[in-house]
Design an enzyme around this catalytic site. Sequence first.
Site, PDB file in Angstrom:
ATOM      1  N   LYS A 211      61.686  53.664  33.209  1.00 26.62           N
ATOM      2  CA  LYS A 211      62.876  54.514  33.095  1.00 26.62           C
ATOM      3  C   LYS A 211      63.171  55.226  34.400  1.00 26.62           C
ATOM      4  CE  LYS A 211      62.384  58.572  31.935  1.00 26.62           C
ATOM      5  NZ  LYS A 211      62.220  59.906  32.613  1.00 26.62           N
TER       6      LYS A 211
ATOM      7  N   LYS B 104      62.248  63.873  42.675  1.00 28.62           N
ATOM      8  CA  LYS B 104      61.333  63.206  41.743  1.00 28.62           C
ATOM      9  C   LYS B 104      61.574  61.701  41.738  1.00 28.62           C
ATOM     10  CE  LYS B 104      58.263  62.560  38.545  1.00 28.62           C
ATOM     11  NZ  LYS B 104      58.290  63.149  37.211  1.00 28.62           N
TER      12      LYS B 104
END
Length: 292
Positions: free
Chosen positions: A238, A170
């Site tokens: 983030k 990811k």
Amino acid sequence: MTNIGFIGAGVMGAPMIANLVSAGHSVRGFARSAASRERIAAAGAAVATAADDCLESDVLISMLPDSPDVAAVYLGERGLARSVSPQQIVVDMSTVTAETAIAVHDAVGAAGGSALDAPVSGGEQAAVEGSLSIMVGGEPDVIERVRPLLEAMGSAITHVGPPGSGQLTKAANQLIVATNIAALAEAVVLLESSGIDVGAALTAIGGGLAGSTVLERKRAAILAGTYRPGFRAALHDKDLGIVAAAARREGIALPVTAVVSQLMAALLARGDGELDHLALLKLARELNGRAG
């Protein structure tokens, strides 16, 4: 039918719950905010009064914003990992560090359960459609036990390796998406500055090698100049922090990613973190003296 506990009902979690319910599963969901609890009810699931209530399930799924949120739910003195039952499966679909995923896997395993890290890609639209790409780290036999649930939420379920591998995959995905959006933003500014019909140009580009899912999904928002959050810039910032930490750990250089990360950080610094990550186009326009 599987009994599922689901923690987290944000932009992504709520439609994922709805798709599980539509597939015939029994879902009990928990979320901290009143708005998220309303989304759980609207999705057709039962609303839990506490996260612990979600342990009354065969499978516990979570979709949370960040590593500290996942750690708070599963790890520590009152973490749910301590209370899982034998044969219970935990599937964390949040985007967190590989270290967090491995810690959850080990803690759940120590209690007799099994855990997978299964972050997703595709954004809000894919979550609603049930067409997410799900990248799974963990034991193959555990994945097969929950595959019908994953297939209710995604159209591409890929086992990418041992615990933590889903999160590393990811991270790579988010690197590509951010870079793609940044390049697309600059291409749009170039087209606008040249007086070319942007819509026609994007259609032409989309049919060639530069075509992408990002272009397909973001085209309407680009032409409308809207930045309604499907995936907030703050969350992508983030995620790029996770990429940077992984690169430092592996001792590798990612110079293009570093530049894009600084552009994403600029969005937060100027107060645009709650906008969609397409706000990189807003920034590119304003850097060139054009209305965002």
